[in-house]
Design a protein around this motif. Structure first.
Motif, PDB file in Angstrom:
ATOM      1  N   ASP A 172      39.018  24.853  19.027  1.00 22.90           N
ATOM      2  CA  ASP A 172      38.377  26.047  18.997  1.00 22.90           C
ATOM      3  C   ASP A 172      37.813  26.397  20.554  1.00 22.90           C
ATOM      4  O   ASP A 172      37.658  27.720  20.699  1.00 22.90           O
ATOM      5  CB  ASP A 172      37.186  26.256  17.928  1.00 22.90           C
ATOM      6  CG  ASP A 172      37.574  26.202  16.492  1.00 22.90           C
ATOM      7  OD1 ASP A 172      37.969  27.207  16.164  1.00 22.90           O
ATOM      8  OD2 ASP A 172      37.641  24.925  16.030  1.00 22.90           O
ATOM      9  N   ALA A 173      37.400  25.522  21.254  1.00 22.02           N
ATOM     10  CA  ALA A 173      37.026  25.584  22.682  1.00 22.02           C
ATOM     11  C   ALA A 173      37.445  24.601  23.303  1.00 22.02           C
ATOM     12  O   ALA A 173      37.189  23.211  22.907  1.00 22.02           O
ATOM     13  CB  ALA A 173      35.505  25.950  22.570  1.00 22.02           C
ATOM     14  N   ILE A 174      37.767  24.922  24.735  1.00 24.66           N
ATOM     15  CA  ILE A 174      38.325  23.750  25.514  1.00 24.66           C
ATOM     16  C   ILE A 174      37.672  23.930  26.934  1.00 24.66           C
ATOM     17  O   ILE A 174      38.005  25.161  27.308  1.00 24.66           O
ATOM     18  CB  ILE A 174      39.878  23.572  25.674  1.00 24.66           C
ATOM     19  CG1 ILE A 174      40.257  23.599  24.202  1.00 24.66           C
ATOM     20  CG2 ILE A 174      40.310  22.606  26.261  1.00 24.66           C
ATOM     21  CD1 ILE A 174      41.954  23.850  24.093  1.00 24.66           C
ATOM     22  N   GLY A 175      36.853  22.912  27.613  1.00 21.09           N
ATOM     23  CA  GLY A 175      36.587  23.111  28.664  1.00 21.09           C
ATOM     24  C   GLY A 175      37.534  22.190  29.926  1.00 21.09           C
ATOM     25  O   GLY A 175      37.705  21.169  29.528  1.00 21.09           O
ATOM     26  N   VAL A 176      37.865  22.959  30.745  1.00 27.47           N
ATOM     27  CA  VAL A 176      38.986  22.388  31.589  1.00 27.47           C
ATOM     28  C   VAL A 176      38.323  22.275  33.025  1.00 27.47           C
ATOM     29  O   VAL A 176      37.983  23.148  33.510  1.00 27.47           O
ATOM     30  CB  VAL A 176      40.178  23.374  31.741  1.00 27.47           C
ATOM     31  CG1 VAL A 176      41.328  22.643  32.563  1.00 27.47           C
ATOM     32  CG2 VAL A 176      40.840  23.252  30.343  1.00 27.47           C
TER      33      VAL A 176
ATOM     34  N   ASP B  40      45.136  27.931  32.009  1.00 26.36           N
ATOM     35  CA  ASP B  40      45.847  29.368  31.354  1.00 26.36           C
ATOM     36  C   ASP B  40      46.315  28.977  29.933  1.00 26.36           C
ATOM     37  O   ASP B  40      46.208  29.712  29.345  1.00 26.36           O
ATOM     38  CB  ASP B  40      46.884  29.361  32.380  1.00 26.36           C
ATOM     39  CG  ASP B  40      46.389  30.141  33.788  1.00 26.36           C
ATOM     40  OD1 ASP B  40      45.478  30.732  33.709  1.00 26.36           O
ATOM     41  OD2 ASP B  40      47.179  30.182  34.600  1.00 26.36           O
ATOM     42  N   LEU B  41      46.804  27.749  29.927  1.00 25.22           N
ATOM     43  CA  LEU B  41      47.326  27.505  28.368  1.00 25.22           C
ATOM     44  C   LEU B  41      46.196  27.252  27.547  1.00 25.22           C
ATOM     45  O   LEU B  41      46.258  27.942  26.439  1.00 25.22           O
ATOM     46  CB  LEU B  41      48.074  25.745  28.636  1.00 25.22           C
ATOM     47  CG  LEU B  41      48.117  25.139  27.188  1.00 25.22           C
ATOM     48  CD1 LEU B  41      49.358  25.966  26.528  1.00 25.22           C
ATOM     49  CD2 LEU B  41      48.657  23.662  27.324  1.00 25.22           C
ATOM     50  N   THR B  42      44.925  26.651  27.893  1.00 20.47           N
ATOM     51  CA  THR B  42      44.021  26.776  26.905  1.00 20.47           C
ATOM     52  C   THR B  42      43.190  28.115  26.715  1.00 20.47           C
ATOM     53  O   THR B  42      42.717  28.344  25.348  1.00 20.47           O
ATOM     54  CB  THR B  42      42.633  25.730  27.218  1.00 20.47           C
ATOM     55  OG1 THR B  42      42.380  26.178  28.586  1.00 20.47           O
ATOM     56  CG2 THR B  42      43.370  24.226  27.406  1.00 20.47           C
ATOM     57  N   ASP B  43      43.574  28.906  27.550  1.00 18.58           N
ATOM     58  CA  ASP B  43      43.038  30.246  27.344  1.00 18.58           C
ATOM     59  C   ASP B  43      43.905  31.074  26.159  1.00 18.58           C
ATOM     60  O   ASP B  43      43.252  31.574  25.271  1.00 18.58           O
ATOM     61  CB  ASP B  43      43.115  31.299  28.479  1.00 18.58           C
ATOM     62  CG  ASP B  43      41.867  30.806  29.543  1.00 18.58           C
ATOM     63  OD1 ASP B  43      40.990  30.216  29.077  1.00 18.58           O
ATOM     64  OD2 ASP B  43      42.063  31.517  30.676  1.00 18.58           O
ATOM     65  N   GLU B  44      45.008  30.749  26.113  1.00 15.80           N
ATOM     66  CA  GLU B  44      45.841  31.108  25.372  1.00 15.80           C
ATOM     67  C   GLU B  44      45.821  30.590  23.817  1.00 15.80           C
ATOM     68  O   GLU B  44      45.816  31.183  22.771  1.00 15.80           O
ATOM     69  CB  GLU B  44      47.589  31.019  25.948  1.00 15.80           C
ATOM     70  CG  GLU B  44      48.422  31.378  24.772  1.00 15.80           C
ATOM     71  CD  GLU B  44      50.029  31.342  25.135  1.00 15.80           C
ATOM     72  OE1 GLU B  44      50.819  31.464  24.532  1.00 15.80           O
ATOM     73  OE2 GLU B  44      49.918  30.876  26.468  1.00 15.80           O
ATOM     74  N   LEU B  45      45.430  29.003  24.096  1.00 15.21           N
ATOM     75  CA  LEU B  45      45.498  28.332  22.585  1.00 15.21           C
ATOM     76  C   LEU B  45      43.935  28.803  21.862  1.00 15.21           C
ATOM     77  O   LEU B  45      44.239  28.964  20.823  1.00 15.21           O
ATOM     78  CB  LEU B  45      45.619  26.976  22.938  1.00 15.21           C
ATOM     79  CG  LEU B  45      46.776  26.376  23.604  1.00 15.21           C
ATOM     80  CD1 LEU B  45      46.738  24.933  23.870  1.00 15.21           C
ATOM     81  CD2 LEU B  45      47.832  26.548  22.285  1.00 15.21           C
ATOM     82  N   VAL B  46      43.035  28.777  22.346  1.00 11.70           N
ATOM     83  CA  VAL B  46      41.807  29.310  21.901  1.00 11.70           C
ATOM     84  C   VAL B  46      41.981  30.670  21.478  1.00 11.70           C
ATOM     85  O   VAL B  46      41.171  30.968  20.481  1.00 11.70           O
ATOM     86  CB  VAL B  46      40.628  28.944  22.746  1.00 11.70           C
ATOM     87  CG1 VAL B  46      40.441  27.376  23.288  1.00 11.70           C
ATOM     88  CG2 VAL B  46      40.654  29.621  24.195  1.00 11.70           C
ATOM     89  N   SER B  47      42.479  31.672  22.092  1.00 12.21           N
ATOM     90  CA  SER B  47      42.714  32.800  21.623  1.00 12.21           C
ATOM     91  C   SER B  47      43.250  32.925  20.356  1.00 12.21           C
ATOM     92  O   SER B  47      43.456  33.771  19.541  1.00 12.21           O
ATOM     93  CB  SER B  47      43.387  33.898  22.756  1.00 12.21           C
ATOM     94  OG  SER B  47      42.674  34.077  23.758  1.00 12.21           O
TER      95      SER B  47
ATOM     96  N   ARG C  76      43.636  30.648  18.124  1.00  8.21           N
ATOM     97  CA  ARG C  76      42.819  29.863  16.957  1.00  8.21           C
ATOM     98  C   ARG C  76      42.004  30.916  16.821  1.00  8.21           C
ATOM     99  O   ARG C  76      41.671  30.966  15.429  1.00  8.21           O
ATOM    100  CB  ARG C  76      42.109  28.653  17.818  1.00  8.21           C
ATOM    101  CG  ARG C  76      41.153  27.820  16.791  1.00  8.21           C
ATOM    102  CD  ARG C  76      41.670  27.220  15.700  1.00  8.21           C
ATOM    103  NE  ARG C  76      40.858  26.746  15.055  1.00  8.21           N
ATOM    104  CZ  ARG C  76      40.826  26.357  13.416  1.00  8.21           C
ATOM    105  NH1 ARG C  76      42.154  26.672  12.602  1.00  8.21           N
ATOM    106  NH2 ARG C  76      39.996  25.866  13.014  1.00  8.21           N
ATOM    107  N   ALA C  77      41.384  31.730  17.523  1.00 13.36           N
ATOM    108  CA  ALA C  77      40.506  32.771  17.022  1.00 13.36           C
ATOM    109  C   ALA C  77      40.963  33.725  16.105  1.00 13.36           C
ATOM    110  O   ALA C  77      40.781  34.120  15.128  1.00 13.36           O
ATOM    111  CB  ALA C  77      39.896  33.562  18.219  1.00 13.36           C
TER     112      ALA C  77
END
Length: 509
Positions: free
Chosen positions: A365-369, A401-408, A410-411
């Motif tokens: 749901d959330a990822i800090g990079v 950039d990948l995690t921004d897409e992934l958490v979006s 998931r939301a």
């Protein structure tokens, strides 16, 4: 009546520091100081610093310099550094930052009011020489309970005679004065860390792992509930180790059950969990105990097994995915968040691909990079295979950039889901957090629709997710509005620090 000396307290860093600041606030007030929300009206500005990574250290120094600029223009006569940066660098910080009038150690907290009085009187404070605080307590965790009183552990202090209103009326009386009257409050489980992650300096200045007795934790939770707190956010450097020094590695499971019985407390959220310590019983308790939110803050840091060994950590992509699957088998809509490091010494392109593949499959749901940076005194700073700063940033940006897409994504998967929202803001529309959203770092939920009248800060509202914006959700209350708890008026004992002097930021290890 003589006007009390005033102090403005700024908190930087993580939620653990927030608890420490509230201990400092209680000690200062108990020692004759008046806490004020405007630094320009303060005789002294005290900055509770963060010393975790380079960006946090810079933020702390900048905040101290901004506070020092107030001297000579008004009432402010002293700027004092406390907290992790102050503890970690001591006399070195004092020498390199003469704009600060004093740098105090954790050992100064017990007498912080007296220290500040002497500083305001013009006396010079000699800053401490930093030392490895892990060596202040026995190596064996089980032997620490008898010795813990011999060393300062911020956020753990109790007193038999604290004035009414600053601590629980019965049971262990914690030094604490709420600085934020919102419906959520951090509650410290433990301090320090026994792990030896090669990139992390925190144990050296926070010390060995020390659990607070369950009775203290439960009593403070009851006091917080009496102050209008609806959500207790359990914090520590490593919550999954809670109880190891008290002779019961499964003490967290038992304590969560006791916290669940606290009247007035509606949500209990656990933070800072180590994947390698997530036993099946703990997963089950967190996923099924009433009031305990199915929220898992798991410190993966990477997914490549060989690279994790270099970090002196355990696990790999397969074991992490198995853990996630076990959580979702019990709580399909559980919130799961993590932090990861890119560019660690020796990280290959293949390692980075493993990390990206893991994140893609995990559905977090959330990822800090974070991009790797050397920290003074850590093993990682001496490892071969150091990558250039520009390459680290390229890798960090790629994963971010990948995690921004992934958490979006998931939301978006939560569209149509029924959620419970704890309302936290009402100034520009109703904004709060769902069960899967931790404070400050996991996004928020904005309420929309025609059925918003009568919903106040501190209310719990059942709603349906109707949209998303990145990690944030948009939800519409179920009509008629189902307020799960009566609205409360937040208790604001001291206003938040002014943003012109400092702000809150932080990350877990």
């Amino acid at each position: 009546m003589t006007d009390l000396m005033s102090v403005h307290l700024v908190t930087l860093g993580c939620a653990r520091n927030e608890v420490d600041s509230e201990e400092l606030a209680a000690r200062l007030e108990n020692g004759g100081f008046r806490l004020v929300d405007d630094p320009e009206n303060a005789d002294a500005v005290m900055v509770n610093t963060c010393g975790f990574v380079e960006a946090a250290k810079k933020d702390s120094v900048d905040t101290l310099l901004a506070a020092a600029d107030l001297k000579g223009d008004g009432r402010t006569r002293a700027v004092v550094a406390v907290g992790c940066l102050a503890e970690r660098y001591g006399n070195e910080l004092a020498e390199s930052l003469p704009e600060a009038d004093a740098v105090l150690s954790f050992d100064d907290y017990a007498g912080v009011a007296e220290r500040l009085q002497s500083i305001l009187a013009g006396e010079r404070h000699t800053a401490h020489v930093p030392r490895d605080r892990r060596k202040l307590l026995p190596l064996s965790p089980i032997a620490r309970s008898a010795a813990v009183g011999a060393t300062a552990v911020p956020g753990h202090a109790t007193t038999p005679d604290l004035p009414a209103g600053l601590a629980p009326a019965s049971g262990p009386r914690s030094f604490r004065r709420r600085l934020d009257g919102g419906p959520t409050a951090p509650l410290k489980l433990a301090s320090g860390c026994d792990r030896r992650c090669s990139f992390c300096a925190i144990p050296s200045f926070r010390g060995a792992y020390v659990s607070r007795p369950p009775a203290d934790v439960v009593a403070e939770a009851a006091w917080l509930a009496g102050q209008g707190v609806r959500e207790a956010f359990l914090v520590s450097e490593n919550s999954s180790s809670y109880g190891k020094d008290l002779g019961d590695i499964r003490l967290l499971e038992k304590t969560l059950g006791q916290l669940s019985a606290v009247d007035g407390l509606d949500w209990i959220r656990v933070s800072y969990l180590q994947p390698a310590e997530m036993r099946p019983g703990l997963v089950e308790v967190m996923a099924t105990t009433p009031k305990v939110l199915p929220y898992f803050d798991l410190s993966f840091q990477h997914a490549s097994g060989p690279l994790l060994r270099r970090m002196r950590r355990f696990g790999d992509a397969d074991s992490f995915l198995q853990l996630i699957a076990s959580i979702r088998a019990l709580a399909p809509n559980a919130g799961i968040r993590s932090n990861v490091i890119c560019g660690f010494p020796g990280e290959t392109e293949a390692d980075l691909e493993v990390l990206c593949d893991f994140l893609t499959e995990a559905g977090l749901d959330a990822i800090g990079v974070f991009g790797y940076s050397d920290e003074d005194g850590t093993e990682a700073a001496t490892l071969p295979g150091q990558l250039p700063a520009d390459e680290i940033e390229v890798r960090r940006a790629r994963v971010a950039d990948l995690t921004d897409e992934l958490v979006s994504q998931r939301a978006e998967e939560r569209l149509g889901e029924r959620v419970v929202i704890l309302v936290e803001e009402s100034d520009e529309g109703l904004v709060g957090r769902a069960e899967h959203q931790g404070p400050e770092v996991d996004g928020s939920t904005r309420l929309v629709g025609d059925a918003l009248d009568g919903i106040a800060v501190g209310s719990f509202v059942e709603a349906v997710v109707v949209g998303s914006e990145g990690v944030d959700l948009i939800a519409e209350p179920i009509s008629p509005v189902h307020a799960i708890a009566e609205p409360i008026s937040p208790v604001r004992l001291v206003a938040e620090p002014a943003p012109t002097v400092g702000a809150r930021s932080g990350a877990s290890s």
